[in-house]
Design a protein around this motif. Sequence first.
Motif, PDB file in Angstrom:
ATOM      1  N   GLU A 286       0.829  -1.213   0.000  1.00 59.23           N
ATOM      2  CA  GLU A 286       0.000   0.000   0.000  1.00 59.23           C
ATOM      3  C   GLU A 286       0.866   1.266   0.000  1.00 59.23           C
ATOM      4  O   GLU A 286       0.568   2.239  -0.696  1.00 59.23           O
ATOM      5  CB  GLU A 286      -0.917  -0.027   1.232  1.00 59.23           C
ATOM      6  N   ALA A 287       1.964   1.238   0.782  1.00 67.17           N
ATOM      7  CA  ALA A 287       2.809   2.437   0.893  1.00 67.17           C
ATOM      8  C   ALA A 287       3.418   2.815  -0.459  1.00 67.17           C
ATOM      9  O   ALA A 287       3.619   3.996  -0.752  1.00 67.17           O
ATOM     10  CB  ALA A 287       3.906   2.207   1.928  1.00 67.17           C
ATOM     11  N   ASN A 288       3.700   1.804  -1.297  1.00 67.90           N
ATOM     12  CA  ASN A 288       4.260   2.108  -2.626  1.00 67.90           C
ATOM     13  C   ASN A 288       3.237   2.853  -3.479  1.00 67.90           C
ATOM     14  O   ASN A 288       3.588   3.688  -4.311  1.00 67.90           O
ATOM     15  CB  ASN A 288       4.652   0.819  -3.355  1.00 67.90           C
ATOM     16  N   ILE A 289       1.960   2.501  -3.303  1.00 64.07           N
ATOM     17  CA  ILE A 289       0.900   3.141  -4.097  1.00 64.07           C
ATOM     18  C   ILE A 289       0.638   4.555  -3.572  1.00 64.07           C
ATOM     19  O   ILE A 289       0.637   5.523  -4.338  1.00 64.07           O
ATOM     20  CB  ILE A 289      -0.383   2.275  -4.064  1.00 64.07           C
ATOM     21  N   THR A 290       0.466   4.670  -2.253  1.00 64.64           N
ATOM     22  CA  THR A 290       0.122   5.990  -1.712  1.00 64.64           C
ATOM     23  C   THR A 290       1.293   6.974  -1.851  1.00 64.64           C
ATOM     24  O   THR A 290       1.084   8.173  -1.969  1.00 64.64           O
ATOM     25  CB  THR A 290      -0.319   5.898  -0.238  1.00 64.64           C
ATOM     26  N   ALA A 291       2.521   6.451  -1.901  1.00 59.54           N
ATOM     27  CA  ALA A 291       3.686   7.344  -2.048  1.00 59.54           C
ATOM     28  C   ALA A 291       3.640   8.121  -3.363  1.00 59.54           C
ATOM     29  O   ALA A 291       4.238   9.191  -3.482  1.00 59.54           O
ATOM     30  CB  ALA A 291       4.975   6.528  -1.973  1.00 59.54           C
TER      31      ALA A 291
ATOM     32  N   GLY B 244      -8.569   1.093  -2.148  1.00 61.28           N
ATOM     33  CA  GLY B 244      -9.307   0.472  -3.242  1.00 61.28           C
ATOM     34  C   GLY B 244      -8.350   0.113  -4.372  1.00 61.28           C
ATOM     35  O   GLY B 244      -7.473   0.909  -4.720  1.00 61.28           O
ATOM     36  N   ARG B 245      -8.489  -1.078  -4.917  1.00 59.43           N
ATOM     37  CA  ARG B 245      -7.565  -1.519  -5.971  1.00 59.43           C
ATOM     38  C   ARG B 245      -8.265  -2.008  -7.220  1.00 59.43           C
ATOM     39  O   ARG B 245      -7.676  -2.021  -8.298  1.00 59.43           O
ATOM     40  CB  ARG B 245      -6.696  -2.672  -5.464  1.00 59.43           C
ATOM     41  N   PHE B 246      -9.521  -2.522  -7.096  1.00 62.85           N
ATOM     42  CA  PHE B 246     -10.151  -3.190  -8.229  1.00 62.85           C
ATOM     43  C   PHE B 246     -11.392  -2.446  -8.687  1.00 62.85           C
ATOM     44  O   PHE B 246     -11.930  -1.625  -7.960  1.00 62.85           O
ATOM     45  CB  PHE B 246     -10.439  -4.652  -7.870  1.00 62.85           C
ATOM     46  N   GLY B 247     -11.843  -2.774  -9.891  1.00 59.64           N
ATOM     47  CA  GLY B 247     -12.932  -2.034 -10.503  1.00 59.64           C
ATOM     48  C   GLY B 247     -12.381  -0.804 -11.208  1.00 59.64           C
ATOM     49  O   GLY B 247     -11.265  -0.360 -10.940  1.00 59.64           O
ATOM     50  N   TRP B 248     -13.151  -0.263 -12.128  1.00 64.38           N
ATOM     51  CA  TRP B 248     -12.685   0.843 -12.983  1.00 64.38           C
ATOM     52  C   TRP B 248     -12.403   2.112 -12.185  1.00 64.38           C
ATOM     53  O   TRP B 248     -11.725   3.009 -12.644  1.00 64.38           O
ATOM     54  CB  TRP B 248     -13.715   1.134 -14.084  1.00 64.38           C
ATOM     55  N   LYS B 249     -12.987   2.211 -10.978  1.00 61.09           N
ATOM     56  CA  LYS B 249     -12.709   3.375 -10.136  1.00 61.09           C
ATOM     57  C   LYS B 249     -11.977   2.963  -8.865  1.00 61.09           C
ATOM     58  O   LYS B 249     -12.061   3.669  -7.857  1.00 61.09           O
ATOM     59  CB  LYS B 249     -14.006   4.118  -9.790  1.00 61.09           C
ATOM     60  N   ALA B 250     -11.315   1.816  -8.881  1.00 64.01           N
ATOM     61  CA  ALA B 250     -10.650   1.302  -7.677  1.00 64.01           C
ATOM     62  C   ALA B 250     -11.644   1.280  -6.523  1.00 64.01           C
ATOM     63  O   ALA B 250     -11.329   1.630  -5.397  1.00 64.01           O
ATOM     64  CB  ALA B 250      -9.412   2.137  -7.326  1.00 64.01           C
TER      65      ALA B 250
ATOM     66  N   THR C 192       0.532   0.583 -14.427  1.00 66.92           N
ATOM     67  CA  THR C 192      -0.469   1.362 -13.687  1.00 66.92           C
ATOM     68  C   THR C 192       0.122   1.833 -12.368  1.00 66.92           C
ATOM     69  O   THR C 192       0.947   1.134 -11.779  1.00 66.92           O
ATOM     70  CB  THR C 192      -1.753   0.560 -13.394  1.00 66.92           C
ATOM     71  N   ASP C 193      -0.318   3.010 -11.922  1.00 58.64           N
ATOM     72  CA  ASP C 193       0.058   3.512 -10.594  1.00 58.64           C
ATOM     73  C   ASP C 193      -1.001   3.139  -9.561  1.00 58.64           C
ATOM     74  O   ASP C 193      -0.853   3.489  -8.390  1.00 58.64           O
ATOM     75  CB  ASP C 193       0.260   5.034 -10.631  1.00 58.64           C
ATOM     76  N   MET C 194      -2.087   2.477  -9.995  1.00 56.11           N
ATOM     77  CA  MET C 194      -3.198   2.068  -9.111  1.00 56.11           C
ATOM     78  C   MET C 194      -3.925   3.278  -8.505  1.00 56.11           C
ATOM     79  O   MET C 194      -4.663   3.126  -7.536  1.00 56.11           O
ATOM     80  CB  MET C 194      -2.712   1.142  -7.990  1.00 56.11           C
ATOM     81  N   LEU C 195      -3.714   4.457  -9.071  1.00 56.15           N
ATOM     82  CA  LEU C 195      -4.327   5.669  -8.515  1.00 56.15           C
ATOM     83  C   LEU C 195      -5.446   6.185  -9.417  1.00 56.15           C
ATOM     84  O   LEU C 195      -5.545   5.828 -10.599  1.00 56.15           O
ATOM     85  CB  LEU C 195      -3.270   6.766  -8.346  1.00 56.15           C
ATOM     86  N   LEU C 196      -6.259   7.059  -8.828  1.00 59.93           N
ATOM     87  CA  LEU C 196      -7.339   7.715  -9.568  1.00 59.93           C
ATOM     88  C   LEU C 196      -6.807   8.981 -10.224  1.00 59.93           C
ATOM     89  O   LEU C 196      -5.987   9.687  -9.635  1.00 59.93           O
ATOM     90  CB  LEU C 196      -8.455   8.120  -8.606  1.00 59.93           C
ATOM     91  N   HIS C 197      -7.304   9.257 -11.418  1.00 66.38           N
ATOM     92  CA  HIS C 197      -6.960  10.511 -12.088  1.00 66.38           C
ATOM     93  C   HIS C 197      -8.218  11.126 -12.684  1.00 66.38           C
ATOM     94  O   HIS C 197      -9.083  10.404 -13.188  1.00 66.38           O
ATOM     95  CB  HIS C 197      -5.951  10.258 -13.211  1.00 66.38           C
ATOM     96  N   ASP C 198      -8.262  12.440 -12.659  1.00 63.46           N
ATOM     97  CA  ASP C 198      -9.360  13.156 -13.311  1.00 63.46           C
ATOM     98  C   ASP C 198      -9.120  13.088 -14.818  1.00 63.46           C
ATOM     99  O   ASP C 198      -8.122  13.609 -15.310  1.00 63.46           O
ATOM    100  CB  ASP C 198      -9.364  14.610 -12.826  1.00 63.46           C
ATOM    101  N   MET C 199     -10.000  12.408 -15.517  1.00 62.78           N
ATOM    102  CA  MET C 199      -9.802  12.192 -16.951  1.00 62.78           C
ATOM    103  C   MET C 199     -10.653  13.129 -17.807  1.00 62.78           C
ATOM    104  O   MET C 199     -10.769  12.938 -19.019  1.00 62.78           O
ATOM    105  CB  MET C 199     -10.096  10.731 -17.298  1.00 62.78           C
ATOM    106  N   GLY C 200     -11.268  14.140 -17.166  1.00 60.01           N
ATOM    107  CA  GLY C 200     -11.986  15.159 -17.913  1.00 60.01           C
ATOM    108  C   GLY C 200     -13.444  14.814 -18.155  1.00 60.01           C
ATOM    109  O   GLY C 200     -13.913  13.714 -17.849  1.00 60.01           O
TER     110      GLY C 200
ATOM    111  N   LYS D 194      -4.508  10.098  -6.970  1.00 64.82           N
ATOM    112  CA  LYS D 194      -5.085  10.002  -5.630  1.00 64.82           C
ATOM    113  C   LYS D 194      -5.536   8.565  -5.433  1.00 64.82           C
ATOM    114  O   LYS D 194      -6.086   7.955  -6.345  1.00 64.82           O
ATOM    115  CB  LYS D 194      -6.277  10.963  -5.620  1.00 64.82           C
ATOM    116  N   ALA D 195      -5.275   8.049  -4.233  1.00 64.59           N
ATOM    117  CA  ALA D 195      -5.730   6.688  -3.937  1.00 64.59           C
ATOM    118  C   ALA D 195      -7.215   6.730  -3.588  1.00 64.59           C
ATOM    119  O   ALA D 195      -7.694   7.725  -3.038  1.00 64.59           O
ATOM    120  CB  ALA D 195      -4.933   6.120  -2.774  1.00 64.59           C
TER     121      ALA D 195
END
Length: 458
Positions: free
Chosen positions: A216-221, A251-257, A368-376, A236-237
Amino acid sequence: MIRKLYLLPLLSVALFSCAEDQDNGYEDIDLSERINAGGETTIFSTTTNSFSSPAPNLSAAETDNHFVGDLLFEASFVTAPAQVNPGLGSIYNNASCINCHPRDGRARHPTNVNSANGLLIRASLFGTDEHGGPVPVPGFGLQIQNRAVSGYVPEAAYMASYTTQTETFADGTTVTLRKPNIMLTDTYLPLPPGVMLSTRLGTPIFGLGLLEEIPEANITARQDINDSDGDGISGKANFVWNPFTHQTELGRFGWKANTASVIVQCAGAYVEDMGITNPIFTLESGHGQTNGGIPGATPEVDMETLEKVALYCKTLGVPAARNTNKPEVKNGAKLFEQLDCAKCHVPKQVTGNASVAALSNQTLYPYTDMLLHDMGEGLADNRPDFMASGSEWKTRPLWGIGLTNLVNGHTDFLHDGRARNIEEAILWHGGEAEKSKNKYKNLSAKQRSDLLEFINSL
Ligand code: HEC
Ligand code: HEC
């Protein structure tokens, strides 16, 4: 002396081109280390079964359990009572896992949205529930089931209409994109006002155990919520409620984690997609239309079933990258860095210690960075899911993407399958990825083709 004079110009040319590479910070990338995309779980087979092989480093006992899980994943459920696989419905979206994850791969964007296919619609009302999650729609819940077994009525029928828009490259080439707008008709109850809908397609399911074991720390970093480095890309996680462990988790799975673990995703699939109650979700989502799963009744599948089907999803091997020595692919890999694709589609991840030894301490290349991004706005579903806003999505892993056509016979990408190929998927990138998209549009035809060849090598 003569010799030295002769060498000098050559040497300075070599130095110069090297310096140029360093100026951009994009030296040749060694792709050979990325061939083993799933570390020791990598599968070296370029066939229609490329997504369907157990990780080769499983123990004999784990391999046996994997194959039990395989049968569960393929099981077609029927209405109870029945000798095998009873419990389908009352209402559901499809009758087996494999129908929505064909060949353990990706569902196509269906031509008939109400046929048995891999598309489903999530629903919610404005606000958050007691765990920060989406608010169920009274009478409908968090997912709209468009099919029902005999004697029951579907919650609604899905209906799709399409709009188109055109993107023009710097060299004048144009691409017409299609956008599906999915709506509900024939609802069994009047739909309350303000219902938010999100269309999602069944994803590939290999390599998920590795993604679950990234520390988890690798993702949140990698989060940069306020974009403090000013590159326009935040990340953002998602943190979501885990109904199995009863706590809020990454959250890790699904299109929105939107799901914390593979087993919860599987349990949710049984109850919501197929109407099968289980130890994690003991009540049917039929809202009065139940044919099982009444409070206190034995769940329709047991814990062992859940564990085996989850083990199956966790231990499918990851297909190896291909053509890594082709000059086009190598150049594409550089462009992938130059266009900042790699800032979200982070090539390399590692796993920590895992309960399944085969997944422990692996180096993987999921992109993947496993993070959420605003895709517009273009990609927005305008339906928040825990901490994911209406325009945020999890960076999709790109491993195996180049085999989609071979395995699944289509190249429909993105959460609702609107993109008909990889180029269209890139052209839908907006928001934090708008700059990347614009850089792509400014490439020459040769550069575009090299970038696509690189993605198709994954
Ligand atoms: C009606 C189609 C449908 C059925 C049936 C279905 N799935 Fe899925 N599956 C999906 C969709 C759509 C998603 C993405 C969900 C989301 O983004 O919220 C998904 C996501 C997943 C994921 C997470 C993948 C990832 O990369 O995040 C797993 C694991 C999974 N499904 C397993 C299963 C299992 C196991 C079953 C059977 C018990 C099953 N699914 C049945 C459509 C389906
Ligand atoms: C700001 C982060 C970000 C950047 C930069 C970015 N992507 Fe993505 N990418 C995403 C997200 C998030 C998705 C999933 C969007 C969705 O499904 O709505 C995605 C989806 C994709 C997909 C479709 C994957 C699938 O499984 O359907 C491809 C292909 C892709 N990106 C390639 C690229 C390329 C090539 C670049 C650089 C030109 C790039 N991306 C830049 C975040 C990013």
